[in-house]
Each structure stands twice: as C-alpha cells, then as structure tokens.
Design a protein around this motif. Structure first.
Motif, PDB file in Angstrom:
ATOM      1  N   HIS A  91       0.842  -1.203   0.000  1.00 53.77           N
ATOM      2  CA  HIS A  91       0.000   0.000   0.000  1.00 53.77           C
ATOM      3  C   HIS A  91       0.874   1.249   0.000  1.00 53.77           C
ATOM      4  O   HIS A  91       0.590   2.218  -0.720  1.00 53.77           O
ATOM      5  CB  HIS A  91      -0.905  -0.016   1.229  1.00 53.77           C
ATOM      6  N   TRP A  92       1.913   1.252   0.819  1.00 57.34           N
ATOM      7  CA  TRP A  92       2.839   2.386   0.913  1.00 57.34           C
ATOM      8  C   TRP A  92       3.490   2.661  -0.444  1.00 57.34           C
ATOM      9  O   TRP A  92       3.640   3.801  -0.868  1.00 57.34           O
ATOM     10  CB  TRP A  92       3.908   2.051   1.951  1.00 57.34           C
ATOM     11  N   ARG A  93       3.860   1.591  -1.149  1.00 58.33           N
ATOM     12  CA  ARG A  93       4.595   1.717  -2.406  1.00 58.33           C
ATOM     13  C   ARG A  93       3.703   2.140  -3.568  1.00 58.33           C
ATOM     14  O   ARG A  93       4.132   2.893  -4.450  1.00 58.33           O
ATOM     15  CB  ARG A  93       5.265   0.375  -2.724  1.00 58.33           C
ATOM     16  N   THR A  94       2.436   1.688  -3.581  1.00 56.40           N
ATOM     17  CA  THR A  94       1.611   1.865  -4.779  1.00 56.40           C
ATOM     18  C   THR A  94       0.422   2.810  -4.626  1.00 56.40           C
ATOM     19  O   THR A  94      -0.048   3.368  -5.627  1.00 56.40           O
ATOM     20  CB  THR A  94       1.067   0.505  -5.251  1.00 56.40           C
ATOM     21  N   GLU A  95      -0.077   3.001  -3.403  1.00 56.89           N
ATOM     22  CA  GLU A  95      -1.311   3.773  -3.231  1.00 56.89           C
ATOM     23  C   GLU A  95      -1.180   4.995  -2.325  1.00 56.89           C
ATOM     24  O   GLU A  95      -1.923   5.968  -2.484  1.00 56.89           O
ATOM     25  CB  GLU A  95      -2.421   2.867  -2.683  1.00 56.89           C
ATOM     26  N   TYR A  96      -0.285   4.934  -1.366  1.00 55.96           N
ATOM     27  CA  TYR A  96      -0.167   6.025  -0.388  1.00 55.96           C
ATOM     28  C   TYR A  96       0.248   7.325  -1.068  1.00 55.96           C
ATOM     29  O   TYR A  96       1.114   7.338  -1.943  1.00 55.96           O
ATOM     30  CB  TYR A  96       0.851   5.638   0.688  1.00 55.96           C
ATOM     31  N   LYS A  97      -0.377   8.443  -0.666  1.00 54.88           N
ATOM     32  CA  LYS A  97      -0.103   9.765  -1.254  1.00 54.88           C
ATOM     33  C   LYS A  97       0.500  10.706  -0.188  1.00 54.88           C
ATOM     34  O   LYS A  97      -0.224  11.277   0.628  1.00 54.88           O
ATOM     35  CB  LYS A  97      -1.382  10.372  -1.822  1.00 54.88           C
ATOM     36  N   TRP A  98       1.809  10.835  -0.215  1.00 55.77           N
ATOM     37  CA  TRP A  98       2.470  11.727   0.757  1.00 55.77           C
ATOM     38  C   TRP A  98       2.060  13.181   0.543  1.00 55.77           C
ATOM     39  O   TRP A  98       1.882  13.939   1.496  1.00 55.77           O
ATOM     40  CB  TRP A  98       3.987  11.581   0.641  1.00 55.77           C
ATOM     41  N   ARG A  99       1.920  13.607  -0.710  1.00 54.77           N
ATOM     42  CA  ARG A  99       1.660  15.022  -0.984  1.00 54.77           C
ATOM     43  C   ARG A  99       0.349  15.520  -0.358  1.00 54.77           C
ATOM     44  O   ARG A  99       0.248  16.673   0.048  1.00 54.77           O
ATOM     45  CB  ARG A  99       1.628  15.266  -2.495  1.00 54.77           C
ATOM     46  N   SER A 100      -0.656  14.667  -0.277  1.00 55.16           N
ATOM     47  CA  SER A 100      -1.925  15.104   0.321  1.00 55.16           C
ATOM     48  C   SER A 100      -1.746  15.391   1.805  1.00 55.16           C
ATOM     49  O   SER A 100      -2.326  16.343   2.342  1.00 55.16           O
ATOM     50  CB  SER A 100      -3.004  14.043   0.107  1.00 55.16           C
ATOM     51  N   PHE A 101      -0.928  14.583   2.482  1.00 53.66           N
ATOM     52  CA  PHE A 101      -0.646  14.851   3.887  1.00 53.66           C
ATOM     53  C   PHE A 101       0.192  16.112   4.027  1.00 53.66           C
ATOM     54  O   PHE A 101      -0.040  16.936   4.919  1.00 53.66           O
ATOM     55  CB  PHE A 101       0.088  13.662   4.513  1.00 53.66           C
ATOM     56  N   GLU A 102       1.156  16.292   3.146  1.00 53.38           N
ATOM     57  CA  GLU A 102       1.992  17.486   3.158  1.00 53.38           C
ATOM     58  C   GLU A 102       1.141  18.756   3.013  1.00 53.38           C
ATOM     59  O   GLU A 102       1.361  19.761   3.705  1.00 53.38           O
ATOM     60  CB  GLU A 102       2.997  17.392   2.010  1.00 53.38           C
ATOM     61  N   GLU A 103       0.149  18.689   2.142  1.00 54.76           N
ATOM     62  CA  GLU A 103      -0.740  19.834   1.949  1.00 54.76           C
ATOM     63  C   GLU A 103      -1.554  20.130   3.201  1.00 54.76           C
ATOM     64  O   GLU A 103      -1.812  21.292   3.530  1.00 54.76           O
ATOM     65  CB  GLU A 103      -1.658  19.573   0.757  1.00 54.76           C
ATOM     66  N   ARG A 104      -1.997  19.092   3.925  1.00 57.81           N
ATOM     67  CA  ARG A 104      -2.750  19.300   5.169  1.00 57.81           C
ATOM     68  C   ARG A 104      -1.890  20.012   6.199  1.00 57.81           C
ATOM     69  O   ARG A 104      -2.357  20.894   6.932  1.00 57.81           O
ATOM     70  CB  ARG A 104      -3.240  17.973   5.728  1.00 57.81           C
ATOM     71  N   LEU A 105      -0.619  19.628   6.279  1.00 56.19           N
ATOM     72  CA  LEU A 105       0.281  20.292   7.216  1.00 56.19           C
ATOM     73  C   LEU A 105       0.461  21.764   6.847  1.00 56.19           C
ATOM     74  O   LEU A 105       0.450  22.646   7.715  1.00 56.19           O
ATOM     75  CB  LEU A 105       1.644  19.597   7.229  1.00 56.19           C
ATOM     76  N   ASP A 106       0.610  22.030   5.536  1.00 55.70           N
ATOM     77  CA  ASP A 106       0.780  23.407   5.081  1.00 55.70           C
ATOM     78  C   ASP A 106      -0.441  24.262   5.417  1.00 55.70           C
ATOM     79  O   ASP A 106      -0.320  25.431   5.798  1.00 55.70           O
ATOM     80  CB  ASP A 106       1.025  23.437   3.573  1.00 55.70           C
ATOM     81  N   ARG A 107      -1.637  23.674   5.279  1.00 49.86           N
ATOM     82  CA  ARG A 107      -2.858  24.438   5.563  1.00 49.86           C
ATOM     83  C   ARG A 107      -2.964  24.813   7.044  1.00 49.86           C
ATOM     84  O   ARG A 107      -3.524  25.845   7.384  1.00 49.86           O
ATOM     85  CB  ARG A 107      -4.099  23.623   5.144  1.00 49.86           C
TER      86      ARG A 107
END
Length: 287
Positions: free
Chosen positions: A41-57
């Motif tokens: 799941h980490w390799r193929t489906e997980y989206k780091w950028r969406s979490f990064e955007e939540r932190l930025d907000r």
C-alpha cells in the motif's frame, strides 16, 4: 523511497503463524503478511503530498529552543477569546496524531466549548498495575533498546523504510485498543503519514534518543501543584491508579477512565478525545 520498498528483502514468516483475525498473530512482532500488505500500500497507493498539503494548511513553523531546532504546527483559533493549547506527542507519535482533531479544537462546533463546566485500589486499578508491570517485563524491548543504545537501532531506522515501518507498526499494534490489528481503529494512511514523516526527515535515530535522555532524568521527588486533568485510557501501556497519581499531581480537578482507547486516543477515538480535552481544560481553567 519507492525504489527501496520495491527492493526490500524480507524474512520468512513467523513461527507462530495463524490466520487472521487472531491477536496471537503478533506474539513475535509484526506478522509477515501484515507487513507485506502495508508495504505494498505504501509503495503503490499512499499519497504523501496530500498529507503534506494538510500540514501546510495548518501552518508549519520552525524555531530554536535551547539550541535545538524545533518544528511545529500553529493553528490559530477563529475565536479571539480562545485559550492557547499545546499538544505534544511521544514516540512513535508525531504531529500526524493531531491532524484529524485540530479543526474541532481550533473552531469547535459547540459555541460553549472550553466554558466552565479513596482509600486503597479498586479491582480495576489493581488490574491496571498488573498490566503495566506485564508491559515493562515482557513487551517493552523497544523502550529498553532506545533507552540504552538508540544510536545502534537508529542506523536501521534511518536507512530502511521497511525496518522503520516494522519498528513503529509493532508499537501501534501493541498500544492500540484493538483485538487483531491497529487498522481496526487507525487508518493505514494515517500510520503511513507518521512513518513517512520519520523517514523523509531522517529522524528515526534522533527521535529514539528521547528514551535515553529521559528515562533516568525524572526527579522522583517532583510534585505538580497546579490544577491537572487526567484521563486513563484502558489500553494505554501505563495506567496509574488515582491514589498513586495524587502523590505527584497534588491538585487533580478531573479524572476520567473511558471504556475504550489506547496510547493514541486522538487517532483511535478522536471525537471522545476532543470532548474530553475540552472538558478537562475547562476544569483546569475554572480551578
């Protein structure tokens, strides 16, 4: 990171293998089948950028305290009369613990939130002490390692994403109020937010040192005289009976022991966590 995950070399399955669901699957640590699923799941489906955007907000900042670089989020409340609140985390936690509860804390739907709102041990408290003793005797190897040789394990935690995942996932499983898997109450992406945050920032070793630096430094004579609110979740790794807690915290104004929740309540029972935190803070402020 994805290249490392694709090339990961994994061991054979554990010798206590049992089909899920069965809490005994975890007797030797993270089951191979569980780890393979999460790695895929980490390799193929997980989206780091969406979490990064939540932190930025929420607002990310850095500062220096006692010559130590500190990263933190600062979410301002919509209310001018809001009470400042600091949420801190331990290991293997991170700011990922709080992204799902910060909205309600900063801008609560309830307009009145934070407003004013024994001799011997009970059978439940005795059970707490037994569970705590059992944890430190049989299930605290990670804490012993990090309290004595954090640098040694740190090389693996910084270098290997799979090694880091297994090390941290084992604690989510051990410390959550679940029967078979931590993913019964915590989303796989939230766990991977946490693990990826450690791996991207190369903080597997430095974060482990909190155990080395803190385990033998607490003054046993320390007393806390300011008003305090305490919540003991039933599947936390250490649960202290109230008579024992009162030896250190001299003015407990609110004490709660809910029916569910473990070491990561903001991830496991977020609605209860927010309400409990608001009511506990109200009790402290009124005192």
């Amino acid at each position: 990171m994805r290249a490392r995950l694709t090339a990961a070399r994994l061991p054979e399955t554990e010798t206590v293998y049992r089909a899920a669901p069965d809490p005994r699957r975890w007797q030797q640590g993270v089951p191979l089948a569980e780890l393979v699923d999460v790695v895929n799941h980490w390799r193929t489906e997980y989206k780091w950028r969406s979490f990064e955007e939540r932190l930025d907000r929420n607002g990310q900042f850095r500062t220096t305290i006692d010559d130590l670089g500190i990263h933190f989020l600062h979410r301002r409340s919509a209310r001018a009369d809001a009470t400042p609140l600091v949420l801190t985390h331990g290991w293997p936690g991170s700011i990922a613990e709080f992204v799902d509860v910060v909205d309600e804390l900063a801008d609560p739907q309830d307009a009145d939130a934070p407003a004013l709102a024994t001799d011997g041990l009970t059978a439940v408290e005795r059970k707490w002490t037994e569970e705590t003793r059992d944890f430190w005797r049989h299930r605290a190897a990670y804490a012993k390692q990090q309290a004595t040789r954090p640098q040694t394990i740190g090389y693996s935690l910084v270098d290997s994403p799979v090694g880091l995942l297994a090390w941290i996932l084992d604690e989510f499983a051990e410390c959550s109020d679940t029967e078979d898997s931590p993913f019964e109450t915590i989303s796989i992406d939230r766990v991977l937010d946490d693990v990826t945050l450690y791996w991207m920032t190369r903080t597997g070793a430095s974060s482990a040192r909190i155990y080395y630096e803190s385990h033998n430094s607490l003054d046993p004579e320390l007393r806390v005289d300011v008003p305090s609110a305490v919540t003991m979740y039933p599947r936390d790794i250490e649960k202290c009976p109230r008579p024992w807690a009162q030896e250190r915290y001299r003015q407990i104004v609110r004490w709660r022991s809910p029916e569910s929740g473990g070491h990561f309540p903001s991830l496991e029972v977020p609605r209860y966590f927010v309400k409990d935190l608001q009511e506990g803070l109200a009790a402290v402020l009124s005192a």
